[in-house]
Design a protein around this motif. Sequence first.
Motif, PDB file in Angstrom:
ATOM      1  N   LEU A   1      42.785 104.063   3.995  1.00 14.18           N
ATOM      2  CA  LEU A   1      43.192 105.402   4.169  1.00 14.18           C
ATOM      3  C   LEU A   1      41.805 106.337   4.389  1.00 14.18           C
ATOM      4  N   GLU A   2      40.969 105.909   3.414  1.00 17.85           N
ATOM      5  CA  GLU A   2      39.779 106.809   3.367  1.00 17.85           C
ATOM      6  C   GLU A   2      38.871 106.669   4.819  1.00 17.85           C
ATOM      7  N   GLY A   3      38.948 105.398   5.473  1.00 23.64           N
ATOM      8  CA  GLY A   3      38.358 105.316   6.766  1.00 23.64           C
ATOM      9  C   GLY A   3      39.153 106.184   7.763  1.00 23.64           C
ATOM     10  N   ALA A   4      40.396 106.231   7.639  1.00 20.24           N
ATOM     11  CA  ALA A   4      41.195 106.925   8.745  1.00 20.24           C
ATOM     12  C   ALA A   4      41.047 108.373   8.563  1.00 20.24           C
ATOM     13  N   LEU A   5      40.797 108.737   7.388  1.00 22.66           N
ATOM     14  CA  LEU A   5      40.583 110.236   7.013  1.00 22.66           C
ATOM     15  C   LEU A   5      39.007 110.640   7.361  1.00 22.66           C
ATOM     16  N   SER A   6      38.286 109.561   7.233  1.00 21.99           N
ATOM     17  CA  SER A   6      36.681 109.905   7.601  1.00 21.99           C
ATOM     18  C   SER A   6      36.827 110.245   9.045  1.00 21.99           C
ATOM     19  N   GLY A   7      37.632 109.523   9.780  1.00 20.83           N
ATOM     20  CA  GLY A   7      37.550 109.716  11.269  1.00 20.83           C
ATOM     21  C   GLY A   7      38.332 111.047  11.837  1.00 20.83           C
ATOM     22  N   THR A   8      38.693 111.826  10.954  1.00 24.59           N
ATOM     23  CA  THR A   8      39.336 113.043  11.113  1.00 24.59           C
ATOM     24  C   THR A   8      38.788 114.390  10.516  1.00 24.59           C
ATOM     25  N   LEU A   9      37.460 114.105  10.382  1.00 21.80           N
ATOM     26  CA  LEU A   9      36.799 115.378   9.551  1.00 21.80           C
ATOM     27  C   LEU A   9      36.756 116.491  10.786  1.00 21.80           C
ATOM     28  N   GLY A  10      37.028 117.499  10.140  1.00 21.43           N
ATOM     29  CA  GLY A  10      36.934 118.777  10.928  1.00 21.43           C
ATOM     30  C   GLY A  10      38.404 119.072  11.541  1.00 21.43           C
ATOM     31  N   ALA A  11      39.490 118.154  11.505  1.00 20.44           N
ATOM     32  CA  ALA A  11      40.684 118.134  12.059  1.00 20.44           C
ATOM     33  C   ALA A  11      41.487 118.898  11.017  1.00 20.44           C
ATOM     34  N   ARG A  12      42.534 119.629  11.539  1.00 22.51           N
ATOM     35  CA  ARG A  12      43.698 120.289  10.837  1.00 22.51           C
ATOM     36  C   ARG A  12      44.750 119.107  10.523  1.00 22.51           C
ATOM     37  N   ILE A  13      44.839 118.838   9.364  1.00 23.17           N
ATOM     38  CA  ILE A  13      45.831 117.694   9.001  1.00 23.17           C
ATOM     39  C   ILE A  13      46.835 117.993   7.974  1.00 23.17           C
ATOM     40  N   ARG A  14      47.758 117.421   7.867  1.00 21.41           N
ATOM     41  CA  ARG A  14      48.960 117.785   6.798  1.00 21.41           C
ATOM     42  C   ARG A  14      48.903 116.567   5.711  1.00 21.41           C
ATOM     43  N   LEU A  15      48.567 116.722   4.457  1.00 20.98           N
ATOM     44  CA  LEU A  15      48.871 115.671   3.559  1.00 20.98           C
ATOM     45  C   LEU A  15      50.028 115.684   2.689  1.00 20.98           C
ATOM     46  N   HIS A  16      50.591 114.394   2.633  1.00 25.89           N
ATOM     47  CA  HIS A  16      51.803 114.352   1.949  1.00 25.89           C
ATOM     48  C   HIS A  16      51.224 113.760   0.273  1.00 25.89           C
ATOM     49  N   THR A  17      51.343 114.057  -0.811  1.00 29.45           N
ATOM     50  CA  THR A  17      50.874 113.699  -1.828  1.00 29.45           C
ATOM     51  C   THR A  17      51.886 113.294  -3.037  1.00 29.45           C
TER      52      THR A  17
END
Length: 235
Positions: free
Chosen positions: A28-44
């Motif tokens: 999950l950290e690797g996937a998030l690192s590839g989207t730095l600066g992108a607009r995302i929606r997190l479900h926590t």
Amino acid sequence: MADSKRQNASAKAPVATPNMGPSTMASLEGALSGTLGARIRLHTTLPSQPTIEGTLFTACPITNLVAIAATTSPNTPPTHHILPISSIQTFTLLSAPSSSNDFSSPPNTTPPLSNVPTAALLARADAAVARLKEAASRKNRNVGKEAQDLFDGISRTLPTRWDGNNIVVMDSVVVSSPYRGEDCKAGSNVAPHTLSRVRKIVDNERKRFADRERRTVVPAVPAIPAVHTGPRKGG
């Protein structure tokens, strides 16, 4: 009756949260690192923030934390949220990172190097060396403290230099050891008032030295009590 008890028991049971192992968090950290600066929606799994939407600022593999900047309107400053990766269930990519939000490769902010003013630096170095040499020339290690203090006192009023162990004032009056007023000599081409002025300064400085010595209080040495050396009792 039994069904009612089972329903009440199930209503009080805590909600289970997903158990994320190290491999799941790493992916999950690797996937998030590839989207730095992108607009995302997190479900926590956080009850206070089940859904967070904003620009992903960072995903740290050391602290296992993510930072996201959420904005409610274009004219308001963003609110930054920091939450653990283990609390993220899923995330949705809403838009790719723009050039202004691309944090993966920050822009080069190093200012351009200007030319070093070598000539100015050399001139400052030469001036500093000249000042040090001048200060060193005003100290004479071959004379006593009183002679050096006299030199410093005269130099506060008139241009003064050392010539061996003699004090030369205004390049016209020579003060020789033991540096009293009557030890001031000048050539025949020197105006009498110049010699008188130097003698007056020398006498005043020596008077100031004498007053300073009188004001110096010498600490009294306490008397040593007498020691009885007679025969001891029974001895």
